[in-house]
Write a protein that holds these residues in place. Structure first.
Motif: not given
Length: 89
Positions: A31-32, A53, A60-63, A85-88
């Motif tokens: 997920t990350k 993205k 999306s970019v988490e941090k 990067l995080t994927r929902s």
């Protein structure tokens, strides 16, 4: 114990090689994903993050962490970046 985030070290290869590596990590169930780069490779890491993205839905970019590392002999400062990067679902 904290979840281990897969890390991709960005270097001199073409950006699409790293995009494929990020896509493989997300398709494998992560997920990350973290992109790390130093020096001139920072621009490539940013490019990879933007391509991922746009290509993959829900990413999306988490941090973003920026810093300076001392490398070489004699030590000299080199800029570094880490993009998470995080994927929902």
């Amino acid at each position: 114990m904290a979840e281990q985030i897969p890390t991709i070290l960005v270097g001199r290869k073409p950006a699409m090689n790293y995009v494929a590596a990020v896509a493989m990590q997300f398709n494998a169930g992560s997920t990350k994903v973290a992109l790390k780069a130093r020096g001139r490779a920072i621009s490539t890491a940013v490019t990879v993050a933007e391509i991922v993205k746009r290509m993959m839905a829900g990413v999306s970019v988490e941090k973003i962490n920026i810093g300076t590392e001392m490398v070489g002999d004699p030590p000299r400062p080199v800029s570094s970046i880490e993009i998470i990067l995080t994927r929902s679902a």
